[in-house]
Each structure stands twice: as structure tokens, then as C-alpha cells.
Design an enzyme around this catalytic site. Structure first.
Site, PDB file in Angstrom:
ATOM      1  N   ASN A   1      -5.924   4.095   9.051  1.00 60.88           N
ATOM      2  CA  ASN A   1      -6.943   4.843   9.788  1.00 60.88           C
ATOM      3  C   ASN A   1      -8.120   3.920  10.083  1.00 60.88           C
ATOM      4  O   ASN A   1      -8.405   3.003   9.313  1.00 60.88           O
ATOM      5  CB  ASN A   1      -7.485   5.984   8.923  1.00 60.88           C
ATOM      6  CG  ASN A   1      -6.609   7.225   8.998  1.00 60.88           C
ATOM      7  OD1 ASN A   1      -5.803   7.376   9.915  1.00 60.88           O
ATOM      8  ND2 ASN A   1      -6.771   8.101   8.030  1.00 60.88           N
TER       9      ASN A   1
ATOM     10  N   GLY B   1       0.818  -1.217   0.000  1.00 58.10           N
ATOM     11  CA  GLY B   1       0.000   0.000   0.000  1.00 58.10           C
ATOM     12  C   GLY B   1       0.844   1.255   0.000  1.00 58.10           C
ATOM     13  O   GLY B   1       0.947   1.937   1.019  1.00 58.10           O
TER      14      GLY B   1
ATOM     15  N   LYS C   1      -6.853   7.760  18.124  1.00 57.00           N
ATOM     16  CA  LYS C   1      -6.680   8.128  16.705  1.00 57.00           C
ATOM     17  C   LYS C   1      -8.028   8.079  15.999  1.00 57.00           C
ATOM     18  O   LYS C   1      -8.335   8.944  15.176  1.00 57.00           O
ATOM     19  CB  LYS C   1      -5.662   7.191  16.041  1.00 57.00           C
ATOM     20  CG  LYS C   1      -5.390   7.509  14.566  1.00 57.00           C
ATOM     21  CD  LYS C   1      -4.685   8.840  14.390  1.00 57.00           C
ATOM     22  CE  LYS C   1      -4.624   9.425  12.996  1.00 57.00           C
ATOM     23  NZ  LYS C   1      -4.376   8.616  11.879  1.00 57.00           N
TER      24      LYS C   1
ATOM     25  N   GLU D   1     -12.865   5.998   4.004  1.00 60.30           N
ATOM     26  CA  GLU D   1     -12.749   5.072   5.150  1.00 60.30           C
ATOM     27  C   GLU D   1     -13.874   5.293   6.168  1.00 60.30           C
ATOM     28  O   GLU D   1     -13.768   4.874   7.316  1.00 60.30           O
ATOM     29  CB  GLU D   1     -11.380   5.256   5.815  1.00 60.30           C
ATOM     30  CG  GLU D   1     -10.236   4.821   4.918  1.00 60.30           C
ATOM     31  CD  GLU D   1      -8.876   5.066   5.539  1.00 60.30           C
ATOM     32  OE1 GLU D   1      -8.096   4.114   5.680  1.00 60.30           O
ATOM     33  OE2 GLU D   1      -8.590   6.225   5.888  1.00 60.30           O
TER      34      GLU D   1
ATOM     35  N   ASN E   1     -11.839  14.169   9.939  1.00 58.43           N
ATOM     36  CA  ASN E   1     -12.020  13.713   8.555  1.00 58.43           C
ATOM     37  C   ASN E   1     -13.411  14.032   7.986  1.00 58.43           C
ATOM     38  O   ASN E   1     -13.495  14.662   6.924  1.00 58.43           O
ATOM     39  CB  ASN E   1     -11.672  12.224   8.434  1.00 58.43           C
ATOM     40  CG  ASN E   1     -10.191  11.967   8.690  1.00 58.43           C
ATOM     41  OD1 ASN E   1      -9.525  12.764   9.340  1.00 58.43           O
ATOM     42  ND2 ASN E   1      -9.659  10.878   8.190  1.00 58.43           N
TER      43      ASN E   1
ATOM     44  N   ASN F   1      -7.482  21.011   7.486  1.00 57.71           N
ATOM     45  CA  ASN F   1      -7.666  20.649   8.900  1.00 57.71           C
ATOM     46  C   ASN F   1      -7.657  21.856   9.854  1.00 57.71           C
ATOM     47  O   ASN F   1      -8.417  21.901  10.816  1.00 57.71           O
ATOM     48  CB  ASN F   1      -6.566  19.664   9.337  1.00 57.71           C
ATOM     49  CG  ASN F   1      -6.633  18.365   8.573  1.00 57.71           C
ATOM     50  OD1 ASN F   1      -7.588  18.120   7.844  1.00 57.71           O
ATOM     51  ND2 ASN F   1      -5.616  17.522   8.720  1.00 57.71           N
TER      52      ASN F   1
ATOM     53  N   GLY G   1       2.034   5.107   3.187  1.00 53.47           N
ATOM     54  CA  GLY G   1       2.942   4.031   2.758  1.00 53.47           C
ATOM     55  C   GLY G   1       4.193   4.595   2.102  1.00 53.47           C
ATOM     56  O   GLY G   1       5.311   4.129   2.376  1.00 53.47           O
TER      57      GLY G   1
ATOM     58  N   ASN H   1      -9.766  11.109  13.965  1.00 56.02           N
ATOM     59  CA  ASN H   1     -10.224  10.947  12.578  1.00 56.02           C
ATOM     60  C   ASN H   1     -11.739  11.120  12.448  1.00 56.02           C
ATOM     61  O   ASN H   1     -12.219  11.623  11.434  1.00 56.02           O
ATOM     62  CB  ASN H   1      -9.826   9.573  12.028  1.00 56.02           C
ATOM     63  CG  ASN H   1      -8.357   9.480  11.692  1.00 56.02           C
ATOM     64  OD1 ASN H   1      -7.694   8.519  12.031  1.00 56.02           O
ATOM     65  ND2 ASN H   1      -7.821  10.483  11.026  1.00 56.02           N
TER      66      ASN H   1
ATOM     67  N   ALA I   1      -0.203   7.571   0.449  1.00 49.92           N
ATOM     68  CA  ALA I   1       0.452   8.689   1.131  1.00 49.92           C
ATOM     69  C   ALA I   1       1.307   8.215   2.327  1.00 49.92           C
ATOM     70  O   ALA I   1       2.518   8.431   2.367  1.00 49.92           O
ATOM     71  CB  ALA I   1      -0.602   9.689   1.583  1.00 49.92           C
TER      72      ALA I   1
HETATM   73  O1  KPL Z   1      -5.074  10.871   9.747  1.00 56.35           O
HETATM   74  C1  KPL Z   1      -5.378  11.919   9.232  1.00 56.35           C
HETATM   75  C2  KPL Z   1      -6.091  11.820   7.932  1.00 56.35           C
HETATM   76  O2  KPL Z   1      -6.141  12.784   7.187  1.00 56.35           O
HETATM   77  O3  KPL Z   1      -6.609  10.741   7.657  1.00 56.35           O
HETATM   78  C3  KPL Z   1      -5.129  13.217   9.921  1.00 56.35           C
HETATM   79  C4  KPL Z   1      -4.304  12.944  11.145  1.00 56.35           C
HETATM   80  C5  KPL Z   1      -6.423  13.842  10.286  1.00 56.35           C
HETATM   81  C6  KPL Z   1      -4.275  14.166   9.132  1.00 56.35           C
HETATM   82  O4  KPL Z   1      -4.945  14.803   8.118  1.00 56.35           O
END
Ligand code: KPL
Length: 296
Positions: free
Chosen positions: A93, A7, A175, A257, A183, A193, A12, A179, A10
Site C-alpha cells: 500500500n 513479508g 489505489k 502506513e 484507511n 470498510n 504476503g 487507501n 496478510a
Molecule cells: O488495501 C486495503 C487496506 O486495508 O489496506 C483495502 C483495499 C482498503 C482493503 O481493506
């Protein structure tokens, strides 16, 4: 170490380049069957072997960085090339797929789970840029994984800071909390962000944090609304100019996701009979945003 990385998106690409620069032999598993692939990060190119089953079999460690929804499809064809002594590290994520992966491995094969807060963006040219630094946490995903604390040091040497956490599920939840706020909101409003630090977003973020605190406590995670909020603000600041991965996915009409982030929060809320109407609203709004993009 000999590392197979599955993978090279980004996150990876970031790890593939940093681990190579730290002296490790990295080979890639990519879509298609090219025997090598050139990655570009911050203007530096790095050509790595790809899709070579002998290298996969000889690897000390497999690092899986695909999107959560791709893990099964990406891994299944290659599992026959996973040596029984190879360590497997899952870094994505959201939550959920590790349960499936743990069931595919023998109990003696170490599985580690990792979560990272680095920001990486992809330019139209296909080059990646490391836009924000953040901590990475790694810990055991099964019983055999408890003996692999040294992996945190290996990764830390390549891209600090990486810390070992015996209770990695707690870190994954934090995390997930970050997200599940950053997100969807940045995807719905089409903003980077850092915009979430503006007062306009304070009321909705408060509600989301309250719902998260309720669900996390029910899951056995000791936390407070303030602690969750602080973590979200820290990541929003550190990646202020970055567009979240879900923002980019919606923008470019790719799968998101959402099911593994907001979907997982809602699933756990339902399991504990906790209401989470604001997460539910975000879930619907992202889905609607995707439909609008498709029909435009
Ligand atoms: O994990 C992220 C994502 O964009 O999926 C964050 C930490 C929010 C960074 O943009």
C-alpha cells in the site's frame, strides 16, 4: 517459478499460499531465522522453507509484500542474495519506496510494481482469512520491467484477476486514492470498510475525492471526482466486512502506513501548491488516535 516472498503478513500470506497452490516453489523471508514457516489461509495450512539464502539466490522472482515503512529494513540484509537476473515485484500500500528500490538495482534488473485490492484479515490465532476479492494490477517499475508482461499471466493463474498495465503509476495512484480515503476514515472511526457507504460519510468523502482529483490531475493522471468515488465505493462494497489495514494497525498499536498513503498525497499536494485540508485533518486525526491508544 521459484519465488522468494518477503513479508508474509496478510497480503504476503495470501500470495504465498495461492502461488504454492498454483504449483510454484515459494520460499519465505521472515523475521527471525526459522528455516521453515507454516502459513494458514482459510483453514488450509502450508509449510514453506524460510530464510534460506541459497533459495533466495536461485529464485526467478522476488515478491516483496512488506509494509511500505519496512521495505528498506527488510530488504537491505538480503540484497546480496538477489541474483542479477531475478525479477523483483513490489506489492504494498502507498507510494514512495519504489524510488529507493529502483536506485538499489542495476538498470538491467527488471523491477515490477503491483497493487492489489484483496481483503485479508488476521484472526487472533494467527490464521488469515481471505475476506474480499479485488483486482491486481502489475506493470513496469523500470525500463527492464517492460519486457516482463508474462508475470501478469503467472500471477493471474494463481489468484485472478491480474492485469498488466504499461502505465502502472496511474493504477498506483488510484489505489493510493482508495487507501487515502478508506484507511484513515476506518481507523479514526473504528469501523469496517462497508460503513463508509452510509450517508453520514458522504460529505467528507466528497471533499477528499475533490482534493485527490486536484492532486492526481497535477501529477498527470486524467481522472474525475466521480471516477475516484466509484473506485472507493467498489472497494468498500467488496470488502464491506473487512477492517482496513490501518484500522487494524491503530487498533493493535502497530506502526501505520500513514506516511506512505496520506503523507504521500500531502507531499505531492504541497509540491504542486494545492491545498488538501481534509487529508491534512485525517493525517492529524490518525496521529492523535495513535497517541490516545498509546496513553490509554
Ligand atoms: O488495501 C486495503 C487496506 O486495508 O489496506 C483495502 C483495499 C482498503 C482493503 O481493506
Amino acid at each position: 517459478m521459484r519465488i522468494t516472498l518477503i513479508g508474509a503478513g496478510a497480503i504476503g500470506t495470501l500470495w504465498a499460499v495461492k502461488l504454492t497452490q498454483a504449483g510454484h516453489s515459494v520460499n519465505l523471508v521472515t523475521r527471525g531465522n526459522a528455516s521453515e514457516r507454516t502459513l494458514s489461509l482459510d483453514g488450509t495450512s502450508c509449510t514453506l522453507p524460510a530464510n534460506q539464502t541459497a533459495l533466495m539466490q536461485q529464485s526467478d522472482l522476488w515478491l516483496i509484500c512488506t509494509k511500505a515503512y519496512d521495505i528498506q529494513t527488510a530488504l537491505l540484509p538480503y540484497l546480496p542474495y538477489l541474483h542479477r537476473d531475478t525479477l523483483v515485484v513490489l506489492m504494498h500500500n502507498g507510494m514512495g519506496p519504489h524510488q529507493w528500490l529502483a536506485a538499489q538495482l542495476s538498470e538491467r534488473q527488471p523491477l515490477l510494481l503491483a497493487t492489489t485490492s484483496h481483503g485479508v484479515c488476521r484472526h487472533r490465532t494467527g490464521d488469515y482469512q481471505h475476506t474480499g476479492c479485488g483486482p491486481t494490477t502489475i506493470g513496469p517499475g523500470n525500463q527492464a520491467g517492460h519486457a516482463c508482461t508474462f508475470v501478469a499471466e503467472v500471477f493471474d493463474h494463481a489468484l485472478p484477476t491480474v492485469t498488466w498495465k504499461g502505465n502502472i503509476v496511474q493504477s498506483l495512484w488510484f489505489k493510493l486514492a482508495i487507501n487515502s480515503v478508506i484507511n484513515p476514515l476506518t481507523a479514526i472511526h473504528g469501523i469496517p470498510n462497508g460503513e463508509l457507504l452510509k450517508l453520514d460519510y458522504d460529505p467528507i468523502i466528497r471533499e477528499l475525492c475533490q482534493e485527490l482529483a486536484n492532486v492526481m490531475r497535477a501529477e498527470g493522471i486524467h481522472t474525475t471526482v466521480t471516477e475516484i468515488r466509484q473506485q472507493i465505493d467498489t472497494v468498500a462494497k467488496a470488502t464491506a466486512n473487512n477492517y482496513s489495514s490501518m484500522n487494524r494497525d491503530v487498533f493493535y498499536q502497530r506502526p501505520t502506513e500513514l506516511e506512505y498513503i496520506t503523507g504521500y498525497v500531502l507531499q505531492r499536494a504541497a509540491a504542486h501548491h494545492i491545498s488538501a485540508p481534509h487529508h491534512q485533518q485525517l493525517y492529524q486525526a490518525v496521529k492523535q488516535g495513535q497517541r490516545n491508544k498509546e496513553s490509554s
